[in-house]
Design an enzyme around this catalytic site. Sequence first.
Site, short mmCIF file in Angstrom:
data_model
loop_
_atom_site.label_atom_id
_atom_site.label_comp_id
_atom_site.label_asym_id
_atom_site.label_seq_id
_atom_site.Cartn_x
_atom_site.Cartn_y
_atom_site.Cartn_z
N TYR A 1 -2.13 -1.33 10.45
CA TYR A 1 -2.09 -1.43 8.98
C TYR A 1 -0.76 -0.90 8.45
CZ TYR A 1 -3.97 -1.08 4.19
OH TYR A 1 -4.20 -1.21 2.84
N SER B 1 0.87 -1.19 0.00
CA SER B 1 0.00 0.00 0.00
C SER B 1 0.89 1.23 0.00
CB SER B 1 -0.85 -0.02 1.27
OG SER B 1 -1.49 1.22 1.49
P1 NAD Z 1 -11.62 -6.00 0.19
O1 NAD Z 1 -12.16 -5.89 1.58
O2 NAD Z 1 -12.49 -5.66 -0.96
O3 NAD Z 1 -11.05 -7.47 -0.06
C1 NAD Z 1 -10.30 -8.15 0.89
C2 NAD Z 1 -10.25 -9.62 0.55
O4 NAD Z 1 -9.51 -10.30 1.55
C3 NAD Z 1 -11.63 -10.28 0.51
O5 NAD Z 1 -11.66 -11.24 -0.51
C4 NAD Z 1 -11.72 -10.95 1.87
O6 NAD Z 1 -12.61 -12.08 1.91
C5 NAD Z 1 -10.28 -11.38 2.05
N1 NAD Z 1 -9.92 -11.68 3.43
C6 NAD Z 1 -10.03 -10.88 4.53
N2 NAD Z 1 -9.61 -11.54 5.61
C7 NAD Z 1 -9.23 -12.78 5.19
C8 NAD Z 1 -8.70 -13.93 5.84
N3 NAD Z 1 -8.49 -13.95 7.18
N4 NAD Z 1 -8.44 -15.01 5.10
C9 NAD Z 1 -8.67 -15.03 3.77
N5 NAD Z 1 -9.15 -13.97 3.10
C10 NAD Z 1 -9.42 -12.86 3.81
O7 NAD Z 1 -10.30 -5.10 0.22
P2 NAD Z 1 -9.37 -4.50 -0.96
O8 NAD Z 1 -9.46 -3.03 -0.87
O9 NAD Z 1 -9.61 -5.19 -2.25
O10 NAD Z 1 -7.93 -4.89 -0.39
C11 NAD Z 1 -7.11 -5.87 -0.97
C12 NAD Z 1 -5.66 -5.58 -0.59
O11 NAD Z 1 -5.27 -4.34 -1.16
C13 NAD Z 1 -5.44 -5.47 0.93
O12 NAD Z 1 -4.21 -6.07 1.27
C14 NAD Z 1 -5.37 -3.97 1.13
O13 NAD Z 1 -4.62 -3.62 2.26
C15 NAD Z 1 -4.69 -3.53 -0.16
N6 NAD Z 1 -4.87 -2.12 -0.49
C16 NAD Z 1 -6.11 -1.59 -0.71
C17 NAD Z 1 -6.24 -0.25 -1.02
C18 NAD Z 1 -7.56 0.39 -1.28
O14 NAD Z 1 -7.61 1.63 -1.42
N7 NAD Z 1 -8.63 -0.36 -1.40
C19 NAD Z 1 -5.10 0.56 -1.12
C20 NAD Z 1 -3.86 -0.02 -0.87
C21 NAD Z 1 -3.74 -1.35 -0.57
#
Ligand code: NAD
Length: 262
Positions: A157, A144
Amino acid sequence: MPSLKGKTALITGSTSGIGLAIARSFAAAGCNVMLNGFGNADDIEKLRAGLEKEFRISARYSHADMSKPAEIAAMIAATENQFGTLDVLVNNAGIQHVASVEDFPAEKWDAIIAVNLSSSFHTIRAALPGMKKRKWGRIINIASAHGLVASGQKAAYVAAKHGLIGLTKVVAIETANAGITCNAICPGWVLTPLVQAQIEARARERGTTAEAEKLALVAEKQPMHQFTSPENVGALAVFLASEAASTITGSAYSIDGGWTAQ
Ligand code: NAD
């Protein structure tokens, strides 16, 4: 788009948001995919079958919980057994909790460190022996902008994502001459359920609307007032898995509308 035909990618947390878009991008490149993440069983089965039909690849699903090391080891073994190989590992599963350090519940700290950091250690250590044997592997860690810079209220985080970039560098050094690369992707704001929850919480706290907070959230951090699409993160991941990226290792790629350029 590079062809990854015949290869297999495992994407953790791919039932939603960025992980789902990454799975779709790999499938579109001809790669077989192992899905993982939480959700309704019928919806996940529809998703899995839909990927097979749309992209003519093979898709499977593991319900392993990324906070449980034994389930992670079983998921890696199942991927290798079911597909005969695991070529691309994308560590994407992630959760968030927002609170100041002194109010941060200890169990939330432990859960975020487990899912956002330790799970990648457990997947990587289980996936490396097979990749080394086959002399080819790609490990892509979804970190991130918060892996490079901090914001208040996100102690666990930010600590986990900084740690994930450190882990990325160590794995890159240890695998540098084994045909394996390990890189991190550092997205800025991507509009997914994880961020939608933060937008709605802000609107409740401030007595404004989600629409207003959506714009405010991006403008606060990014010179470019635009969310990155999950599909663009998927395209970057596919590039990092391609032959063109074979000497890119140990790097942290920002895709953040200029957030960390400041
Ligand atoms: P999201 O909540 O849409 O998806 C998260 C996914 O992780 C889901 O499929 C959920 O079921 C799964 N998950 C959560 N806990 C779990 C566990 N214990 N075991 C197995 N699966 C699990 O979130 P997102 O925004 O798509 O985030 C995905 C990644 O991208 C994360 O690592 C997040 O930190 C990173 N990220 C997101 C953003 C953003 O702006 N959305 C920015 C930077 C980084």
